[in-house]
Design an enzyme around this catalytic site. Structure first.
Site: not given
Length: 806
Positions: A292, A556
């Site tokens: 949506y 990371d």
């Protein structure tokens, strides 16, 4: 523009009440002929001018260079689509305009009939197609429209099934077809069409048969229907109502689609729409940016293009929020042309929405927005779109988009503004319990839910097997850009989605959909400007007694996956390490350096595993040897199994490799710990197994914590008051402590979103405050410092401070 308020005018005369136009102008999406260019970019005061704008959105406008290979290919696509859509079109039938769309119980048959007419009408209106200006086809289309108005759609007909089809789906398609066929319609037919649409969709603020307040994407869809119908009727009053409805003037802004739900000053609404952290909710508590949300952005961009430079232009200052929608609500959730499935709702179960189709809608919408946001924002959007288009090597945007967007995209690609470059960021969306971790070689998404957010949506007989979509599902995106396309969702084992902890076995179709969790803890914290984040959830499974604490510490290129307190009164409980649709069916699986069999049907118990590597996917390191189960299989399914409404019955088969940890029957306090190294080589995985870059510090029912050996970074999720090495918390919290030279940066949050404050004790002496976010205070203690952060009303957002050794 409104005949009733402007004596002496007719429907097709100058728009009544046109005053001095605002500074905003509508910049065309494509280069057009001089006369059309003037109509598209200058002050538009006539309905004909607004129709021209909409017509250009649908066809690309006049002046297209048909000798250009890209343009010619797009025109050919339009022609082929029309040929397919016109098959079976027969206005002499009595049961249905098309032989496969005869139901008087399924409303999508009515919408699809109108969509096919609009597809054929587009080809009729676009020069260069085999159908262009064909008088016989024109008459067939007109007869088709008449048939639909006589037999299916209008005041004389009773609606059935889904309100969306009657008020939005049918109306949008019929509106487009009407604009395309306008000059051939005649007054009587045009009046009949516009009256039929107004019968179902008279008010841009309301929808459904019982006239509920329209919210989120539904409001923008309804506004689009009313706006196009107003242009066809020369009704300026309705265009003003559309403009006001976007801001919900009638409701004092409670359901404005432009305002953030958590920062607006208007009355309290349903909570559907965008939030300031980039989250988008629809159907109350479902994360829906890729469903949506994208449709809201798409249709709003079309409306803004239509109304720009007119007296009905949108002047609400909250329109500026659209910039942040793009930056925070879409960019972090797009991965090289794909949209993370965790925010696509039930659309993942539609075969028509796979293959990067949802991302195409986002790109097209932002292309339309660029002219309306000149200067720095326009350049940033240009840079962003250029990156999105060029990094998707799976699906060529230029080969699938519409004509207007094609020309606009090529202008963007030819502009001197450089592409943004790959996204490298860690982004959390606490208002919808989702996290996204982007590194140069991969992206990873985590899907959770809580007392605030629903687990998954399955309505209209769609998305029937999404039971575990938010039970800690981990979506890994590598250079296999088609991994979540090519029939992933019907063929993947829905009881073993990657990252989840589950009671083995399948549930009934749609079991537990639209359910919140009894648990409040879902979320985490992120260190600004880095790809460091702590994320977690307290899992309380639907339909069983299963409970678990689950964490993902995104450091990371390594993700530390931690689980504890895994308990259930009955059933076999599993945590899924990986479940990968294989690009190469015989992709190598290395188990502690030894290749496992690559034959389909291979299944084995893998004892005392220290590391795994899956070719084309990455590595998995188990600092403490663990017993796993492995399975290769060819999985066959149909889309109908997960979507009775839009699925197909054609069997599809795809190869999978699944790896999971079996916690046994009715476990009590089980756990897990492994390091995921996406896109890592086998050699790097082996090295990390010999010297793991991250160690577990705590894995209890009170706290999960890990430390990165390279720099001493400490990441912790506190489920309750507890201690992890030098860090203590007075209650639930998510914390990152990163030493760097002479400074220590601390990020924290309250993932329960219930606490008024979080109090941390950091046992490190000699630290003084360099900077701190508002509401964060530091006081010395005998062992270090005490950090107190006000968290009331932050809804899980991160607070950060920097300390320095004196």
């Amino acid at each position: 523009m409104n005949p009733s308020s402007t004596p002496g005018t007719t429907r097709r005369t100058v728009l009544a009440g046109a005053a001095a136009l605002g500074a905003a102008v509508a910049v065309p999406l494509a280069p057009v002929a001089p006369a059309a260019h003037a109509a598209a970019t200058g002050a538009v005061e006539t309905a004909a001018g607004l129709r021209t704008r909409w017509h250009t959105l649908l066809t690309g406008g006049p002046g297209l260079d048909l000798t250009d290979s890209r343009i010619a290919a797009a025109v050919a696509r339009i022609g082929r689509a029309a040929t397919t859509a016109a098959k079976g079109l027969d206005p002499t039938r009595t049961d249905g305009l098309f032989p496969d769309l005869t139901s008087t119980a399924l409303s999508n048959h009515v919408t699809t009939s109108f969509k096919r007419l609009a597809t054929v009408a587009t080809a009729w209106a676009v020069p260069g197609t085999p159908q262009h200006a064909d008088p016989a086809l024109r008459d067939l289309l007109l007869a088709g429209v008449d048939w639909m108005l006589t037999h299916r759609y209008g005041p004389a007909h009773t609606r059935f099934d889904n309100d969306w089809d009657w008020e939005i789906g049918c109306a949008l398609a019929l509106g487009d077809a009407t604009v395309l066929l306008y000059d051939a319609l005649g007054d009587e037919r045009l009046d009949r069409i516009t009256a039929a649409v107004r019968h179902y969709t008279p008010d841009p603020n309301l929808w459904r048969a019982d006239r509920q307040i329209a919210t989120g994407a539904n409001r923008v869809w309804i506004c689009t229907v009313v706006a196009v119908n107003a242009v066809l009727r020369d009704d300026g009053d309705d265009l003003a109502r559309v403009r006001d409805a976007l801001s919900d003037v009638e409701g004092a802004g409670a359901n404005s689609v432009l305002a953030f739900n958590d920062t607006g000053t208007g009355a309290e609404g349903t909570g559907e729409g965008f939030y300031s952290d980039g989250s988008f909710l629809q159907h109350y508590k479902h994360p829906y940016n890729g469903g949506y949300g994208k449709e809201l952005l798409n249709n709003l961009s079309r409306l803004l293009h239509l109304l720009a430079g007119t007296q009905w232009r949108v002047t609400d200052p909250d329109l500026d929020n659209v910039r942040r929608w793009v930056d925070d609500g879409f960019d972090p959730l797009l991965v090289r042309g794909d949209v993370m499935a965790s925010v696509c709702g039930r659309e993942i179960a539609r075969p028509s929405k796979q293959g990067h189709v949802s991302a195409q809608t986002v790109v097209e919408a932002v292309l339309r927005l660029i002219p309306g946001f000149p200067g720095e924002t326009g350049d940033r959007f240009t840079s962003l779109v250029k990156q999105w288009i060029t990094e998707d090597t799976y699906r060529d945007f230029l080969a699938v988009t519409d004509l207007a967007s094609l020309v606009a995209a090529r202008e963007v690609l030819a502009s001197p503004v450089p592409a943004r470059g790959p996204l490298v960021a860690h982004k959390q969306h606490p208002r919808m319990d989702k996290a996204a971790h982007h590194r140069p070689s991969f992206a990873l998404g985590v899907s959770a839910y809580s007392s605030r957010i629903y687990n998954y949506e399955s309505i209209q007989n769609e998305n029937l097997h999404a039971w575990h979509l938010s039970d800690g599902m981990v979506l890994l995106y590598t250079d296999d850009l088609g991994h979540y396309s090519k029939d992933y969702w019907p063929t993947v084992d829905p009881a073993r989605l990657p990252g989840t902890t589950v009671v083995a076995g399948r549930q009934a179709d749609a079991a537990g959909q639209r359910t919140t969790s009894p648990a409040h803890w879902a979320g985490g914290t992120a260190l600004p400007g880095t790809t460091l984040g702590a994320y977690g959830m307290e899992l309380r499974a639907y339909g069983s007694s299963l409970r678990a604490f689950k964490s993902w510490f995104c450091l990371d290129d390594v993700v530390a996956c931690v689980g504890s307190g895994i308990s259930a009164d009955a059933g076999t409980v599993e945590t899924v390490v990986e479940n990968r649709k294989l690009r190469d069916p015989r992709a190598a699986l290395l188990v502690d350096g030894t290749a496992a069999p690559a034959d389909p049907g291979w299944s084995a118990r893998l004892d005392r595993v220290r590391w795994l590597h899956v070719a084309g996917t990455g590595g998995y390191v188990f600092p403490e040897p663990v017993t796993l189960r492995g399975l290769r299989e060819e999985r066959t399914a149909t889309w109908r199994e997960i979507n009775l409404k839009y699925g197909t019955d054609t069997p599809v088969t795809r190869p999978y490799l699944t790896l999971w940890q079996d916690h046994g029957t009715a476990p009590d306090g089980a756990g897990y710990f492994w390091l995921q190294a996406p896109a890592a080589s086998a050699e790097r995985t082996r090295r990390w197994s010999a010297a793991p870059p991250v160690e577990a510090v705590a894995r209890s029912a009170a706290v999960h914590a890990v430390r990165r050996r390279a720099d001493g970074l400490l990441a912790a999720n506190f489920w309750a008051a507890g201690t992890a090495r030098e860090l203590s918390s007075d209650g639930p919290a998510s914390v990152l402590v990163r030493p760097e030279g002479k400074t220590v940066t601390v990020s924290l949050s309250d993932p329960t979103q219930l606490r008024s404050s979080v109090v941390l004790d950091l046992a490190r002496r000699g630290l003084g405050v360099v900077s701190a976010d508002p509401g964060v205070r530091v006081a010395p203690t005998s062992t270090g410092v005490r950090i107190t952060a006000d968290t009331a009303g932050l809804h899980g957002a991160t607070r950060t401070l920097t300390l320095k050794w004196s």
